[in-house]
Design a protein around this motif. Structure first.
Motif, PDB file in Angstrom:
ATOM      1  N   ASN A 181       0.834  -1.202   0.000  1.00 41.26           N
ATOM      2  CA  ASN A 181       0.000   0.000   0.000  1.00 41.26           C
ATOM      3  C   ASN A 181       0.868   1.252   0.000  1.00 41.26           C
ATOM      4  O   ASN A 181       2.055   1.202   0.347  1.00 41.26           O
ATOM      5  N   ASN A 182       0.244   2.361  -0.374  1.00 39.26           N
ATOM      6  CA  ASN A 182       0.950   3.641  -0.322  1.00 39.26           C
ATOM      7  C   ASN A 182       1.288   3.997   1.122  1.00 39.26           C
ATOM      8  O   ASN A 182       0.557   3.665   2.057  1.00 39.26           O
ATOM      9  N   THR A 183       2.419   4.669   1.289  1.00 39.73           N
ATOM     10  CA  THR A 183       2.796   5.230   2.583  1.00 39.73           C
ATOM     11  C   THR A 183       2.610   6.736   2.516  1.00 39.73           C
ATOM     12  O   THR A 183       3.150   7.393   1.634  1.00 39.73           O
ATOM     13  N   THR A 184       1.832   7.274   3.443  1.00 40.15           N
ATOM     14  CA  THR A 184       1.509   8.702   3.445  1.00 40.15           C
ATOM     15  C   THR A 184       2.214   9.392   4.609  1.00 40.15           C
ATOM     16  O   THR A 184       2.118   8.941   5.751  1.00 40.15           O
ATOM     17  N   LEU A 185       2.911  10.459   4.299  1.00 39.81           N
ATOM     18  CA  LEU A 185       3.546  11.288   5.325  1.00 39.81           C
ATOM     19  C   LEU A 185       2.968  12.692   5.238  1.00 39.81           C
ATOM     20  O   LEU A 185       2.947  13.298   4.161  1.00 39.81           O
ATOM     21  N   ARG A 186       2.470  13.183   6.356  1.00 43.09           N
ATOM     22  CA  ARG A 186       1.952  14.548   6.411  1.00 43.09           C
ATOM     23  C   ARG A 186       3.090  15.463   6.850  1.00 43.09           C
ATOM     24  O   ARG A 186       3.625  15.324   7.943  1.00 43.09           O
ATOM     25  N   VAL A 187       3.458  16.389   5.965  1.00 39.93           N
ATOM     26  CA  VAL A 187       4.692  17.146   6.141  1.00 39.93           C
ATOM     27  C   VAL A 187       4.370  18.629   6.267  1.00 39.93           C
ATOM     28  O   VAL A 187       3.662  19.196   5.422  1.00 39.93           O
ATOM     29  N   PRO A 188       4.863  19.295   7.291  1.00 39.89           N
ATOM     30  CA  PRO A 188       4.653  20.744   7.389  1.00 39.89           C
ATOM     31  C   PRO A 188       5.515  21.488   6.368  1.00 39.89           C
ATOM     32  O   PRO A 188       6.661  21.116   6.104  1.00 39.89           O
ATOM     33  N   LYS A 189       4.956  22.510   5.790  1.00 39.50           N
ATOM     34  CA  LYS A 189       5.725  23.363   4.895  1.00 39.50           C
ATOM     35  C   LYS A 189       6.677  24.226   5.727  1.00 39.50           C
ATOM     36  O   LYS A 189       6.431  24.465   6.914  1.00 39.50           O
ATOM     37  N   PRO A 190       7.764  24.679   5.117  1.00 42.19           N
ATOM     38  CA  PRO A 190       8.708  25.530   5.875  1.00 42.19           C
ATOM     39  C   PRO A 190       8.142  26.936   6.079  1.00 42.19           C
ATOM     40  O   PRO A 190       8.564  27.900   5.444  1.00 42.19           O
ATOM     41  N   ARG A 191       7.158  27.015   7.006  1.00 43.26           N
ATOM     42  CA  ARG A 191       6.481  28.289   7.250  1.00 43.26           C
ATOM     43  C   ARG A 191       6.479  28.670   8.728  1.00 43.26           C
ATOM     44  O   ARG A 191       5.838  29.650   9.093  1.00 43.26           O
ATOM     45  N   THR A 192       7.131  27.906   9.553  1.00 44.61           N
ATOM     46  CA  THR A 192       7.089  28.200  10.978  1.00 44.61           C
ATOM     47  C   THR A 192       8.036  29.346  11.317  1.00 44.61           C
ATOM     48  O   THR A 192       8.832  29.795  10.478  1.00 44.61           O
ATOM     49  N   ALA A 193       7.951  29.765  12.573  1.00 53.57           N
ATOM     50  CA  ALA A 193       8.806  30.874  13.017  1.00 53.57           C
ATOM     51  C   ALA A 193      10.281  30.506  12.942  1.00 53.57           C
ATOM     52  O   ALA A 193      11.148  31.391  12.840  1.00 53.57           O
ATOM     53  N   ASN A 194      10.581  29.199  12.968  1.00 51.06           N
ATOM     54  CA  ASN A 194      11.984  28.773  12.908  1.00 51.06           C
ATOM     55  C   ASN A 194      12.505  28.651  11.484  1.00 51.06           C
ATOM     56  O   ASN A 194      13.711  28.486  11.281  1.00 51.06           O
ATOM     57  N   ASP A 195      11.590  28.668  10.506  1.00 51.75           N
ATOM     58  CA  ASP A 195      12.007  28.508   9.105  1.00 51.75           C
ATOM     59  C   ASP A 195      12.418  29.858   8.530  1.00 51.75           C
ATOM     60  O   ASP A 195      11.846  30.347   7.546  1.00 51.75           O
ATOM     61  N   LYS A 196      13.392  30.463   9.113  1.00 53.17           N
ATOM     62  CA  LYS A 196      13.845  31.766   8.652  1.00 53.17           C
ATOM     63  C   LYS A 196      15.329  31.910   8.955  1.00 53.17           C
ATOM     64  O   LYS A 196      15.905  31.168   9.751  1.00 53.17           O
ATOM     65  N   ARG A 197      15.915  32.867   8.297  1.00 53.36           N
ATOM     66  CA  ARG A 197      17.289  33.259   8.595  1.00 53.36           C
ATOM     67  C   ARG A 197      17.319  34.778   8.673  1.00 53.36           C
ATOM     68  O   ARG A 197      16.590  35.474   7.948  1.00 53.36           O
ATOM     69  N   THR A 198      18.124  35.280   9.543  1.00 50.92           N
ATOM     70  CA  THR A 198      18.222  36.722   9.750  1.00 50.92           C
ATOM     71  C   THR A 198      19.537  37.227   9.193  1.00 50.92           C
ATOM     72  O   THR A 198      20.603  36.668   9.497  1.00 50.92           O
ATOM     73  N   VAL A 199      19.462  38.264   8.370  1.00 44.34           N
ATOM     74  CA  VAL A 199      20.647  38.854   7.751  1.00 44.34           C
ATOM     75  C   VAL A 199      20.778  40.286   8.235  1.00 44.34           C
ATOM     76  O   VAL A 199      19.821  41.067   8.190  1.00 44.34           O
ATOM     77  N   SER A 200      21.942  40.614   8.718  1.00 43.03           N
ATOM     78  CA  SER A 200      22.204  41.977   9.191  1.00 43.03           C
ATOM     79  C   SER A 200      22.871  42.793   8.092  1.00 43.03           C
ATOM     80  O   SER A 200      23.691  42.276   7.322  1.00 43.03           O
ATOM     81  N   THR A 201      22.512  44.066   8.031  1.00 43.78           N
ATOM     82  CA  THR A 201      23.095  45.044   7.112  1.00 43.78           C
ATOM     83  C   THR A 201      22.971  44.582   5.660  1.00 43.78           C
ATOM     84  O   THR A 201      23.922  44.154   5.013  1.00 43.78           O
ATOM     85  N   GLU A 202      21.760  44.658   5.158  1.00 44.80           N
ATOM     86  CA  GLU A 202      21.495  44.391   3.745  1.00 44.80           C
ATOM     87  C   GLU A 202      21.559  45.712   2.986  1.00 44.80           C
ATOM     88  O   GLU A 202      20.966  46.724   3.407  1.00 44.80           O
ATOM     89  N   ASN A 203      22.269  45.714   1.863  1.00 42.35           N
ATOM     90  CA  ASN A 203      22.399  46.907   1.031  1.00 42.35           C
ATOM     91  C   ASN A 203      21.652  46.691  -0.286  1.00 42.35           C
ATOM     92  O   ASN A 203      21.873  45.689  -0.979  1.00 42.35           O
ATOM     93  N   VAL A 204      20.795  47.633  -0.614  1.00 42.89           N
ATOM     94  CA  VAL A 204      19.989  47.561  -1.828  1.00 42.89           C
ATOM     95  C   VAL A 204      20.404  48.700  -2.745  1.00 42.89           C
ATOM     96  O   VAL A 204      20.408  49.870  -2.336  1.00 42.89           O
ATOM     97  N   ALA A 205      20.775  48.362  -3.976  1.00 41.12           N
ATOM     98  CA  ALA A 205      21.190  49.380  -4.941  1.00 41.12           C
ATOM     99  C   ALA A 205      19.963  50.020  -5.575  1.00 41.12           C
ATOM    100  O   ALA A 205      19.028  49.336  -5.990  1.00 41.12           O
TER     101      ALA A 205
END
Length: 844
Positions: free
Chosen positions: A218-242
């Motif tokens: 039979n098929n195996t089903t896994l219910r997977v959270p999308k990367p949308r939680t508060a931990n699914d982020k990275r913080t970048v300091s001092t971004e420069n936009v031209a």
């Protein structure tokens, strides 16, 4: 039981809703649900329970009956994560434990005659998290991940010590592989009932992991959270936009007058085909900014909203004939020409959308600092002094050398300014040496800390007319058309229109409805109901502007002069908004050209790499990459697992197709497969050998009779079906022929037809009869029917028709004479009446 979802235990039972503080009557007495009901401490919620039917298992050399059992998986969640096991207990049951072991004496046990003790094996449902895995004996039954049940396969129930030995041998010889790998254990990604989840569906198949045979039907089903939680982020300091923008005309300082006020209000200016605003107006535009060109007396006149059909006639003008731009003698400039034509420089950089260094911005959490151009006005005093102030107390002046000042009356422009006080780093500046009592405008640069403009979804309804099959809406940034109703008939005619966006990379324009081809326009007005973004106050738009909008609903925009679409979460947006009258009531100050917008901190959504792997129990595990990091390294396949697929989920994963999957090849090979591979490898060796031979010929030196090197083309094979390979170009020295049917190369030969003529005088004992030659013969009458009746037609109207076929046998006969040419002389001449050894495919 899920009280919030109004669950029921059977279709015939009534729905039960439970609430905080409610009393429940049970066999054990009255139970009261707690009265506190908060998010941190809810009174009711979802739970999960499992029922396992009765069965029999073979354990410790015995068949053991296991009765039907139930187990609460979680009292507070319907998405538990655990493994259900049968906990095995072996015990001796005595009469102390069970009175039924006494010998019977009538209807009651004989307590003076104890019976034999019993050995009992008991299997009890439990959770793996409750079991001491070092001390207890247990059998894994099913694995539950996020509420999804996955049956497991157990090697200790299938293979004993001998099976373990065989598995080790299989693993040593073949390793991990999938049997008949075509479409086995394939991965399919589907949507889930929750927008924040996906479902991984792993197809069934047969595999060998660590030597153990795993068969999943039979098929195996896994219910997977999308990367949308508060931990699914990275913080970048001092971004420069031209902040680079072009789309400008070069103008000289001598002809520049005024126009600074046009930068201040974005009002329309005209473009003429002659200098000094003479000749004919061929277009209109708006002026975005005026820059000084370093080390010259020239300026850049940045324009936008260029309209070369300014009179609305539909006739487009040649913008290359432009010579001047402005509205009157006090606000004009002559365009510097290149080869007597106006050159609009960098038109592809007309957009005011500036990309962040990375995509998938989640939130701008730090301060945004930049230098903007600002138009300030005042009146000089009697001493020729002008005092200007910034628009806010937290702003200060910058770049005095780039400032431009103009007199409003005549439009004279000066960039040589005398600063008496204030200026750079201050909120006020006093400029002296000017003409007294004059209205002046100053294009200055100001350092500021900017804030995002919030956007909120609002609704609007209006009655508008349809002109030239279009209807213009009064609002900008429209997101959805709710309905379009014909005011005359009250019919919903939404299906007759499409929305046309007039928002560009330069400004937010009023959107329009366009009548679809094939539909006629309504007789009167239409009432349009729609949703749009209502813009608040601030300095620019960014991902923070969409704070009440789901991230996946943040709109995209097509960048100017390109087909590339960019999500507005990934840009800093300085576009102003046009109002219903066609003017800009919300003009944003834009950054200084070729400057840097500094952002102290930005949070970005990050993606995730999921590894799906199969263990020797038949379970499919999901191993994820570290959260909060970029795609730097995929997770490793753990020891004892066989990797199946990698899934690269893009940041936030907006849709079920917002991913990339990579299948791990685990194909198993039988001896028949290996033999096929061997044959293919042998063929490959032949081809490789020929290829190497061709490469070697490129290094082969071939000289002619004069010692000059000839061109070496390479190695080729000729099947002698055509002359294409051997006779590349016409050559009179080429002396060869082909027998194409058999692929032979032959010497050149001559062929001609010989006509056969029957000569009766030279022939004897022969007779010609038609086209045939016969031995001489005589004819005698066999039957002579001299009298014969004529046919009589019963139907007088019948017509007789005779159809016959005449065949000439043979139609003709060709004879050939073949001469083989050797060194220019005829060495052999033969005549053959039947050239069966040659066929008609001979060429020469």
């Amino acid at each position: 039981m899920d009280s919030n979802d109004q669950s029921r235990t059977a279709d015939t039972e009534s729905i039960v809703n439970l609430a905080s503080g409610q009393d429940l009557t049970t066999d054990l007495g009255t139970l009261t649900i707690q009265s506190i009901d908060t998010v941190a401490n809810p009174a009711t919620g979802r739970s999960s329970l499992i029922n396992v039917p009765s069965t029999e298992v073979f354990q410790s050399g015995h068949f053991v009956f296991v009765p039907k059992q139930s187990l609460v998986l979680s009292k507070y969640s319907n998405q538990p994560n655990d493994t259900v096991v049968y906990k095995i207990s072996e015990e001796i049951v005595t009469v102390t434990d069970d009175l039924a072991l006494y010998d019977n004496a009538g209807s009651t046990p004989n307590l003076t005659s104890p019976g034999a003790d019993r050995y009992r094996i008991k299997l009890t449902l439990d959770l793996l998290s409750n079991v001491d895995q070092d001390a207890d004996t247990f059998i894994k039954l099913i694995r539950i991940r996020n509420g999804i049940v996955e049956p497991l396969q157990y090697n200790d129930n299938i293979l004993n010590t001998l099976g373990t030995t065989l598995a080790k041998r299989t693993d040593d010889v073949s390793g991990d592989f999938i049997s008949n790998a075509e479409d086995k254990f394939k991965l399919e990604v589907l949507t889930d009932s929750s927008a924040d989840h996906l479902r991984y569906i792993v197809k069934p198949g047969v595999a060998f992991v660590n030597g153990y045979r795993i068969e999943k039907s039979n098929n195996t089903t896994l219910r997977v959270p999308k990367p949308r939680t508060a931990n699914d982020k990275r913080t970048v300091s001092t971004e420069n936009v031209a902040s680079n923008y072009g789309n400008y005309y070069p103008v000289g300082s001598a002809s520049l007058k005024g126009l600074i006020s046009k930068v201040g209000d974005y009002s329309t200016v005209n473009i003429y085909d002659s200098a000094d605003l003479l000749g004919t107006s061929i277009a209109t535009a708006r002026i975005r900014s005026i820059d000084k060109v370093a080390n010259t007396n020239n300026f850049r006149l940045h324009i936008f909203d260029l309209n070369i059909d300014s009179d609305g006639s539909g006739s487009l003008r040649d913008i290359g004939t432009a010579k001047s731009i402005g509205v009157d003698s006090a606000n004009q400039a002559n365009i510097l020409l290149t080869e007597n034509r106006a050159q609009l420089i960098d038109p592809q950089q007309a957009s005011l959308l500036f990309n962040l260094p990375s995509k998938f911005a989640k939130e701008i959490t730090g301060a945004v600092s930049l230098t903007v151009g600002d138009v300030l006005t005042t009146t000089t005093n009697g001493l020729g002094e002008a005092v200007f102030q910034t628009n806010a107390s937290d702003e200060d002046f910058a770049d005095e050398s780039q400032w431009i000042l103009s007199y409003d009356s005549a439009g004279e422009v000066t960039t040589s300014l005398t600063i008496d006080s204030g200026g750079v780093g201050n909120t006020e500046v006093k400029i002296s040496g000017l003409t007294a009592n004059k209205n002046v405008s100053l294009l200055a640069y100001v350092n500021t800390t900017a804030t995002s403009i919030p956007k909120t979804v609002d609704t609007h309804s209006e009655s508008i007319s349809v002109t030239n099959r279009e209807a213009t809406l009064s609002k900008t940034d429209v997101t959805e058309i709710t309905s379009i109703v014909d005011d005359s008939t009250q019919e919903n005619i939404t299906y007759k229109f499409t929305i046309t966006s007039r928002t560009t990379g330069s400004y937010y324009g009023k959107d329009a409805l366009k009548l679809i081809s094939g539909y006629s326009a309504p007789a009167g007005n239409i009432t349009v109901s729609y949703k749009y973004f209502l813009h608040g106050t601030g300095d620019f738009y960014s991902v923070n502007s969409y704070n009440g909008v789901n991230y996946e609903n943040i709109p995209d925009v097509t960048l100017a002069n390109t087909s590339r679409r960019e999500n507005l979460a990934n840009v800093i947006d300085f576009r102003s908004t046009i109002n219903s009258s066609g003017t800009f009531n919300k003009r944003l100050r834009i950054p200084r050209n070729r400057d840097i917008i500094s952002i102290s901190e930005v949070d970005y959504w990050t993606g995730r790499i999921d590894l799906l792997a199969l263990d020797q129990d038949g379970g499919v595990a999901r191993i994820t990459s570290k959260k909060g990091e970029r795609f730097t390294e995929a997770p490793k396949v753990p020891e004892g697992y066989m990797g199946l697929n990698y899934v690269f989920l893009n940041p936030y994963t907006k849709t079920k197709n917002d991913y990339t999957k990579l299948e791990i090849v685990n194909k198993g090979y039988k001896m028949t497969d290996i033999r096929k591979l061997e044959r293919r490898i042998n063929n490959l060796e032949v081809i490789s050998t020929l290829t190497l031979a061709e490469l070697n010929t490129t290094n082969l030196t071939v000289v002619d009779e004069n010692g000059l090197e000839r061109i070496s083309i390479g190695l080729f094979a000729d099947n002698f079906k055509t002359h294409k390979m051997s006779l590349v170009v016409p050559n009179l020295d080429y002396k060869a022929s082909l027998k194409r049917s058999e692929g032979y190369l032959l010497p050149r030969f001559l062929k001609r037809d010989i006509s056969l003529v029957y000569d009766s005088d030279m022939s004897s004992n022969t007779k010609r009869h038609g086209a045939l030659i016969y031995p001489k013969f005589t004819e005698e009458v066999l039957i002579d029917q001299a009298v014969a009746s004529d046919p009589v037609f019963v139907n007088g109207q019948q017509l007789a028709r005779f159809v016959g076929t005449l065949e000439m046998v043979p139609a003709h006969d060709n004879y050939y004479i073949r001469r083989t040419v050797n060194n220019g002389s005829v060495s052999e001449v033969s005549v053959n009446g039947d050239l069966s050894d040659y066929d008609n495919s001979v060429e020469y």
